[in-house]
Scaffold this motif. Structure first.
Motif, PDB file in Angstrom:
ATOM      1  N   LEU A 113       6.222  41.557 -37.204  1.00 49.71           N
ATOM      2  CA  LEU A 113       7.573  41.446 -36.641  1.00 49.71           C
ATOM      3  C   LEU A 113       7.642  40.452 -35.478  1.00 49.71           C
ATOM      4  CD1 LEU A 113       8.813  45.146 -36.731  1.00 49.71           C
ATOM      5  CD2 LEU A 113       9.600  43.237 -38.132  1.00 49.71           C
ATOM      6  N   LEU A 114       6.531  40.175 -34.853  1.00 51.14           N
ATOM      7  CA  LEU A 114       6.510  39.178 -33.783  1.00 51.14           C
ATOM      8  C   LEU A 114       6.251  37.770 -34.320  1.00 51.14           C
ATOM      9  CD1 LEU A 114       4.506  41.052 -31.024  1.00 51.14           C
ATOM     10  CD2 LEU A 114       6.905  40.422 -30.963  1.00 51.14           C
ATOM     11  N   LYS A 168      -2.261  53.843 -37.180  1.00 55.34           N
ATOM     12  CA  LYS A 168      -2.420  52.902 -36.073  1.00 55.34           C
ATOM     13  C   LYS A 168      -2.522  51.468 -36.596  1.00 55.34           C
ATOM     14  CE  LYS A 168      -5.482  51.774 -32.247  1.00 55.34           C
ATOM     15  NZ  LYS A 168      -6.727  52.093 -31.560  1.00 55.34           N
ATOM     16  N   LYS A 169      -3.332  51.262 -37.627  1.00 58.23           N
ATOM     17  CA  LYS A 169      -3.497  49.926 -38.184  1.00 58.23           C
ATOM     18  C   LYS A 169      -2.199  49.433 -38.825  1.00 58.23           C
ATOM     19  CE  LYS A 169      -8.448  50.209 -39.012  1.00 58.23           C
ATOM     20  NZ  LYS A 169      -9.505  50.223 -40.027  1.00 58.23           N
ATOM     21  N   LYS A 170      -1.481  50.331 -39.473  1.00 61.07           N
ATOM     22  CA  LYS A 170      -0.210  49.955 -40.091  1.00 61.07           C
ATOM     23  C   LYS A 170       0.810  49.559 -39.029  1.00 61.07           C
ATOM     24  CE  LYS A 170      -0.787  52.796 -44.193  1.00 61.07           C
ATOM     25  NZ  LYS A 170      -0.367  53.975 -44.917  1.00 61.07           N
ATOM     26  N   LEU A 171       0.881  50.308 -37.932  1.00 55.60           N
ATOM     27  CA  LEU A 171       1.821  49.997 -36.856  1.00 55.60           C
ATOM     28  C   LEU A 171       1.476  48.668 -36.177  1.00 55.60           C
ATOM     29  CD1 LEU A 171       2.425  53.460 -35.167  1.00 55.60           C
ATOM     30  CD2 LEU A 171       4.054  52.087 -36.458  1.00 55.60           C
ATOM     31  N   VAL A 172       0.193  48.447 -35.966  1.00 58.93           N
ATOM     32  CA  VAL A 172      -0.228  47.183 -35.351  1.00 58.93           C
ATOM     33  C   VAL A 172       0.103  46.022 -36.284  1.00 58.93           C
ATOM     34  CG1 VAL A 172      -2.245  45.828 -34.658  1.00 58.93           C
ATOM     35  CG2 VAL A 172      -2.000  48.187 -33.890  1.00 58.93           C
ATOM     36  N   ILE A 188       2.425  45.848 -38.661  1.00 55.23           N
ATOM     37  CA  ILE A 188       3.879  45.654 -38.728  1.00 55.23           C
ATOM     38  C   ILE A 188       4.394  45.046 -37.426  1.00 55.23           C
ATOM     39  CG2 ILE A 188       6.092  46.873 -38.854  1.00 55.23           C
ATOM     40  CD1 ILE A 188       4.771  48.729 -40.918  1.00 55.23           C
ATOM     41  N   SER A 189       3.882  45.475 -36.298  1.00 48.34           N
ATOM     42  CA  SER A 189       4.301  44.926 -35.009  1.00 48.34           C
ATOM     43  C   SER A 189       3.963  43.443 -34.907  1.00 48.34           C
ATOM     44  CB  SER A 189       3.645  45.673 -33.856  1.00 48.34           C
ATOM     45  OG  SER A 189       4.029  47.031 -33.855  1.00 48.34           O
ATOM     46  N   VAL A 190       2.740  43.112 -35.309  1.00 53.88           N
ATOM     47  CA  VAL A 190       2.328  41.709 -35.278  1.00 53.88           C
ATOM     48  C   VAL A 190       3.176  40.891 -36.244  1.00 53.88           C
ATOM     49  CG1 VAL A 190       0.422  40.141 -35.854  1.00 53.88           C
ATOM     50  CG2 VAL A 190      -0.001  42.168 -34.473  1.00 53.88           C
TER      51      VAL A 190
END
Length: 103
Positions: free
Chosen positions: A20-21, A10-14, A16-18
């Protein structure tokens, strides 16, 4: 500092998402800022150049009238001063003409 440790999916996805934004938005903001700054500088330069050229043309036209003897040199100079700066006030000083904005 458990929040900085990327030990869960979950922390890795958040993260990476942040990431990428933020990276593309920062790049887009930077390039938009530099492009708009350059455009505004070019526009200001063009406006200033046009103002100077128009003033030179006015001086040239009035100089021709002076050479023909239609108006005096002092009158021609006063006309240019009035066009650029405005009329004299009660203190015999000229205020800046608010109609003309050279940047």
């Amino acid at each position: 500092m458990d929040i900085l440790k990327l030990n869960s999916i979950k922390k890795k996805l958040v993260f990476i998402s942040v990431l990428l934004l933020i990276v593309p938005l920062s790049a887009l903001g930077y390039f938009s800022y530099t492009n708009s700054t350059k455009s505004l500088n070019d526009l200001g330069e063009t406006n200033l150049k046009n103002s100077v050229e128009m003033t030179v043309e006015m001086i040239t036209a009035l100089n021709i009238e002076v050479e023909k003897g239609n108006i005096s040199l002092e009158d021609a100079q006063e006309r240019v001063k009035v066009a650029i700066l405005g009329e004299k006030d009660a203190d015999q000083k000229r205020a800046i003409n608010k109609k003309i904005n050279s940047g």
